[in-house]
Design a protein around this motif. Structure first.
Motif, PDB file in Angstrom:
ATOM      1  N   PHE A  30      47.195  45.439  51.864  1.00  0.00           N
ATOM      2  CA  PHE A  30      48.186  45.184  52.910  1.00  0.00           C
ATOM      3  C   PHE A  30      49.041  44.017  52.415  1.00  0.00           C
ATOM      4  O   PHE A  30      48.619  42.870  52.435  1.00  0.00           O
ATOM      5  N   ILE A  31      50.248  44.332  51.953  1.00  0.00           N
ATOM      6  CA  ILE A  31      51.115  43.349  51.313  1.00  0.00           C
ATOM      7  C   ILE A  31      52.127  42.816  52.325  1.00  0.00           C
ATOM      8  O   ILE A  31      52.842  43.595  52.971  1.00  0.00           O
ATOM      9  N   ILE A  32      52.199  41.496  52.442  1.00  0.00           N
ATOM     10  CA  ILE A  32      53.152  40.860  53.355  1.00  0.00           C
ATOM     11  C   ILE A  32      54.027  39.922  52.528  1.00  0.00           C
ATOM     12  O   ILE A  32      53.563  38.888  52.039  1.00  0.00           O
ATOM     13  N   LEU A  33      55.278  40.317  52.344  1.00  0.00           N
ATOM     14  CA  LEU A  33      56.202  39.524  51.541  1.00  0.00           C
ATOM     15  C   LEU A  33      56.870  38.448  52.388  1.00  0.00           C
ATOM     16  O   LEU A  33      56.853  38.507  53.623  1.00  0.00           O
ATOM     17  N   ASP A  34      57.481  37.481  51.728  1.00  0.00           N
ATOM     18  CA  ASP A  34      57.933  36.285  52.438  1.00  0.00           C
ATOM     19  C   ASP A  34      59.135  36.498  53.353  1.00  0.00           C
ATOM     20  O   ASP A  34      59.480  35.619  54.138  1.00  0.00           O
TER      21      ASP A  34
ATOM     22  N   PRO B 150      34.675  44.758  60.429  1.00  0.00           N
ATOM     23  CA  PRO B 150      35.771  43.976  61.013  1.00  0.00           C
ATOM     24  C   PRO B 150      36.029  42.655  60.296  1.00  0.00           C
ATOM     25  O   PRO B 150      36.038  41.575  60.905  1.00  0.00           O
ATOM     26  N   VAL B 151      36.226  42.726  58.990  1.00  0.00           N
ATOM     27  CA  VAL B 151      36.436  41.532  58.169  1.00  0.00           C
ATOM     28  C   VAL B 151      37.764  41.668  57.439  1.00  0.00           C
ATOM     29  O   VAL B 151      37.998  42.662  56.742  1.00  0.00           O
ATOM     30  N   ALA B 152      38.617  40.660  57.598  1.00  0.00           N
ATOM     31  CA  ALA B 152      39.953  40.675  56.998  1.00  0.00           C
ATOM     32  C   ALA B 152      40.079  39.565  55.970  1.00  0.00           C
ATOM     33  O   ALA B 152      40.261  38.393  56.329  1.00  0.00           O
ATOM     34  N   PRO B 153      39.983  39.875  54.669  1.00  0.00           N
ATOM     35  CA  PRO B 153      40.165  38.856  53.636  1.00  0.00           C
ATOM     36  C   PRO B 153      41.643  38.686  53.302  1.00  0.00           C
ATOM     37  O   PRO B 153      42.370  39.661  53.109  1.00  0.00           O
ATOM     38  N   VAL B 154      42.109  37.443  53.231  1.00  0.00           N
ATOM     39  CA  VAL B 154      43.522  37.153  52.994  1.00  0.00           C
ATOM     40  C   VAL B 154      43.659  36.360  51.701  1.00  0.00           C
ATOM     41  O   VAL B 154      43.076  35.282  51.562  1.00  0.00           O
ATOM     42  N   GLN B 155      44.456  36.888  50.781  1.00  0.00           N
ATOM     43  CA  GLN B 155      44.677  36.227  49.491  1.00  0.00           C
ATOM     44  C   GLN B 155      46.144  35.826  49.366  1.00  0.00           C
ATOM     45  O   GLN B 155      47.055  36.590  49.690  1.00  0.00           O
ATOM     46  N   LYS B 156      46.379  34.630  48.865  1.00  0.00           N
ATOM     47  CA  LYS B 156      47.751  34.139  48.641  1.00  0.00           C
ATOM     48  C   LYS B 156      48.289  34.699  47.335  1.00  0.00           C
ATOM     49  O   LYS B 156      47.592  34.705  46.311  1.00  0.00           O
ATOM     50  N   ILE B 157      49.535  35.169  47.373  1.00  0.00           N
ATOM     51  CA  ILE B 157      50.200  35.662  46.169  1.00  0.00           C
ATOM     52  C   ILE B 157      51.543  34.963  46.028  1.00  0.00           C
ATOM     53  O   ILE B 157      52.074  34.395  46.982  1.00  0.00           O
ATOM     54  N   GLU B 158      52.118  35.039  44.820  1.00  0.00           N
ATOM     55  CA  GLU B 158      53.392  34.361  44.559  1.00  0.00           C
ATOM     56  C   GLU B 158      54.562  35.336  44.429  1.00  0.00           C
ATOM     57  O   GLU B 158      55.633  35.102  44.973  1.00  0.00           O
ATOM     58  N   THR B 159      54.361  36.442  43.725  1.00  0.00           N
ATOM     59  CA  THR B 159      55.488  37.326  43.408  1.00  0.00           C
ATOM     60  C   THR B 159      55.219  38.755  43.837  1.00  0.00           C
ATOM     61  O   THR B 159      54.072  39.160  44.054  1.00  0.00           O
ATOM     62  N   ASP B 160      56.287  39.535  43.900  1.00  0.00           N
ATOM     63  CA  ASP B 160      56.159  40.963  44.186  1.00  0.00           C
ATOM     64  C   ASP B 160      55.339  41.644  43.097  1.00  0.00           C
ATOM     65  O   ASP B 160      54.513  42.529  43.377  1.00  0.00           O
ATOM     66  N   GLU B 161      55.579  41.245  41.866  1.00  0.00           N
ATOM     67  CA  GLU B 161      54.875  41.858  40.735  1.00  0.00           C
ATOM     68  C   GLU B 161      53.372  41.614  40.828  1.00  0.00           C
ATOM     69  O   GLU B 161      52.566  42.500  40.515  1.00  0.00           O
ATOM     70  N   GLU B 162      52.990  40.412  41.241  1.00  0.00           N
ATOM     71  CA  GLU B 162      51.564  40.103  41.407  1.00  0.00           C
ATOM     72  C   GLU B 162      50.955  40.986  42.501  1.00  0.00           C
ATOM     73  O   GLU B 162      49.849  41.504  42.351  1.00  0.00           O
ATOM     74  N   ALA B 163      51.690  41.152  43.590  1.00  0.00           N
ATOM     75  CA  ALA B 163      51.203  41.991  44.684  1.00  0.00           C
ATOM     76  C   ALA B 163      50.974  43.424  44.222  1.00  0.00           C
ATOM     77  O   ALA B 163      49.947  44.033  44.530  1.00  0.00           O
TER      78      ALA B 163
ATOM     79  N   VAL C  73      49.334  37.937  51.005  1.00  0.00           N
ATOM     80  CA  VAL C  73      50.437  37.286  51.707  1.00  0.00           C
ATOM     81  C   VAL C  73      51.145  36.326  50.761  1.00  0.00           C
ATOM     82  O   VAL C  73      50.503  35.471  50.128  1.00  0.00           O
ATOM     83  N   GLN C  74      52.457  36.455  50.684  1.00  0.00           N
ATOM     84  CA  GLN C  74      53.218  35.588  49.793  1.00  0.00           C
ATOM     85  C   GLN C  74      53.144  34.132  50.271  1.00  0.00           C
ATOM     86  O   GLN C  74      53.085  33.841  51.472  1.00  0.00           O
ATOM     87  N   SER C  75      53.113  33.230  49.320  1.00  0.00           N
ATOM     88  CA  SER C  75      52.791  31.828  49.599  1.00  0.00           C
ATOM     89  C   SER C  75      53.734  31.166  50.598  1.00  0.00           C
ATOM     90  O   SER C  75      53.317  30.285  51.358  1.00  0.00           O
ATOM     91  N   GLY C  76      54.994  31.590  50.626  1.00  0.00           N
ATOM     92  CA  GLY C  76      55.955  30.967  51.518  1.00  0.00           C
ATOM     93  C   GLY C  76      55.627  31.112  52.993  1.00  0.00           C
ATOM     94  O   GLY C  76      56.044  30.288  53.808  1.00  0.00           O
ATOM     95  N   ILE C  77      54.872  32.164  53.359  1.00  0.00           N
ATOM     96  CA  ILE C  77      54.512  32.370  54.768  1.00  0.00           C
ATOM     97  C   ILE C  77      52.994  32.448  54.970  1.00  0.00           C
ATOM     98  O   ILE C  77      52.521  32.766  56.057  1.00  0.00           O
ATOM     99  N   TYR C  78      52.248  32.131  53.922  1.00  0.00           N
ATOM    100  CA  TYR C  78      50.786  32.284  53.978  1.00  0.00           C
ATOM    101  C   TYR C  78      50.171  31.491  55.135  1.00  0.00           C
ATOM    102  O   TYR C  78      49.428  32.033  55.959  1.00  0.00           O
TER     103      TYR C  78
END
Length: 476
Positions: A254-258, A383-396, A289-294
């Motif tokens: 589940f990718i959430i861009l900034d 019911p467990v939601a792990p959230v990882q911080k990402i920097e770029t679209d390419e990384e996602a 989730v991209q770092s700008g809105i993480y």
């Protein structure tokens, strides 16, 4: 305590067999029993379907449609009864169960109409003394093996197109939640399906599946379940080259861009992740989730998760019901413990809930997640939601595709060009773009890579139950 039975060739049978207890995971109490059928009962069901195929396949599409439409009406008429059964046997909150019954009925309605649109072809000939045609024929006897987590919808998604195409069916429901299928079988009888057209066998999955795979009268298997079992079915199908439709495991990113709307993204994750307590094949398993809105996303997301009410699904106010069994609970607990031991932080939840002997786990958000953690490598199914911080679209994109699975993925961005470019690189059969609930009867459902073979739903859903027969007609 009610003793439920199997249905073979229009008769309810199995009263004399050993029985299997059906347990309510919210209370650990027995709610009924079903017969433990095996090779003999399965063979009888196959024989009945084989005999019935000759007449059912010759009925007009309009006659088959009439039966399916009656079944659709009966499902809606008995929506509450079906929903209550579903909640009792597998724990789904009652409001979700009602939704599933309605969703399941849409497959019957859709394929009732789609059966009238099975078109052949007339192909322009290369010679003036020939006429070239393609005829469509039902594949034959179909075995439908369904999972416990959507006991109505997974059945109708298979049964609807098979029956509309002119096939006959043997149903093998999960032993964890067979009563919903039995009730649907009762409604099929009431809808007027001839004897032998639909048969239902309960009991040992291994024995029933082995008999199905070894019997040449069964020409097609449609299965929803784990990738491991799917691979076994592929190997077993080889000797007779049985046709397969397989909807297998998932590990949805589940990718959430900034540039995403955070409130919209939170609502999307909530809709995807926590339906059926996270026990769905397309639910969000890895949230990037991209770092700008993480930080802003994590705060709003955790706040929404804390509001979820956990308990017995028969309670109208409950949002999260139990896990299906103790093994499921242990798996969820182990995934969380592994993540914490490797540096992840529990933002909310993170523990089992003791509740009247049931199998419950608190809705959980995990932050500071890393790719090496088990929950980012394997489907947690809880019911467990792990959230990882990402920097770029390419990384996602790289992280999302770094899995053998390819069932569903999600992307939240308000930029059309950016979204298009990301989705073009995602290796998934289903993508929800700013949509956490993409399923519908009229669309193709299925995965890439090890997530399956074929598609269910839409016009592709009925194609899987048809053979193309090319006919060259000499005109001399």
């Amino acid at each position: 305590m009610k003793q439920y039975l199997m249905n073979i060739n229009g008769k309810w049978v199995g009263e004399e067999l050993e029985s299997l207890d059906v347990i309510n995971p919210a209370s650990n109490k027995k709610i009924g029993t079903v017969p433990i059928g095996g090779k003999e009962e399965t063979t009888k069901a196959i024989d009945a379907a084989y005999v019935a195929f000759e007449s059912w396949s010759k009925r007009t599409a309009y006659e088959r449609t009439a039966c399916l439409k009656r079944l659709h009406g009966l499902m809606l008429e008995h929506q509450e009864e079906l929903a209550q059964i579903m909640t009792l046997e597998m724990g789904k909150p009652i409001k979700e169960s009602r939704g599933e019954v309605n969703y399941a009925a849409t497959f019957i309605e859709w394929f009732a109409e789609e059966g009238k649109r099975v078109y052949g072809e007339t192909i322009p000939s290369h010679a003036d003394n020939k006429r070239l045609q393609v005829w469509k024929k039902p594949v034959g006897v179909v075995a439908a093996i369904t999972p416990w987590n959507f006991p109505a919808a997974m059945l109708t998604r298979k049964m609807g197109p098979a029956l509309a195409a002119g096939c006959t069916v043997i149903i093998k429901p999960s032993s964890e939640s067979p009563i919903t299928a039995i009730k649907l079988m009762e409604l099929c009888e009431e809808a007027g399906f001839p004897k032998g057209v639909i048969n239902l066998v309960t009991g040992s999955s291994s024995k029933i599946a082995k008999t199905i795979m070894e019997n040449p009268k069964v020409r097609k298997i449609t299965f929803t379940g784990s990738t491991e079992v799917g691979k076994i079915l592929i190997r077993q199908s080889a000797d007779q080259v049985k046709r397969l439709s397989l909807e297998l495991g998932g590990h949805a990113p589940f990718i959430i861009l900034d540039d995403a709307t955070i409130d919209k993204a939170v609502a999307g994750v909530m809709a995807s992740k926590f339906r059926n307590a996270g026990q769905t094949c397309i639910c969000a398993n890895r949230i990037y989730v991209q770092s700008g809105i993480y930080d802003a996303f994590l705060e709003k997301f955790a706040k929404a998760v804390k509001k979820l009410n956990v308990g017995d699904g028969t309670n109208e106010s409950v949002d999260i019901g139990p896990l299906i069994n103790r093994a499921g609970l242990d798996k969820v607990s182990n995934h969380v413990k592994d993540a914490v031991s490797k540096g992840a932080s529990v933002v909310t939840g993170g523990e089992p809930i003791t509740n009247e002997g049931g199998v419950f786990y608190a809705p959980t958000v995990i932050g500071d997640v890393k790719p090496s953690m088990i929950m980012m490598q394997e489907e947690t199914f809880g019911p467990v939601a792990p959230v990882q911080k990402i920097e770029t679209d390419e990384e996602a994109i790289k992280l999302a595709n770094d899995t053998p699975y390819g069932l569903a993925a999600y992307l939240f961005t308000e930029n059309v060009a950016r979204g298009t470019q990301v989705i073009e690189q995602l290796n998934y059969g289903i993508v929800g773009w700013n949509d956490g609930a993409p399923s519908a009867a009229q669309v193709p459902f299925g995965g890439m890579k090890e997530s399956g073979i074929g598609r269910e739903g839409g016009h592709e859903g009925i194609d899987a139950f048809l053979e193309s027969q090319y006919v060259s007609i000499g005109m001399n």
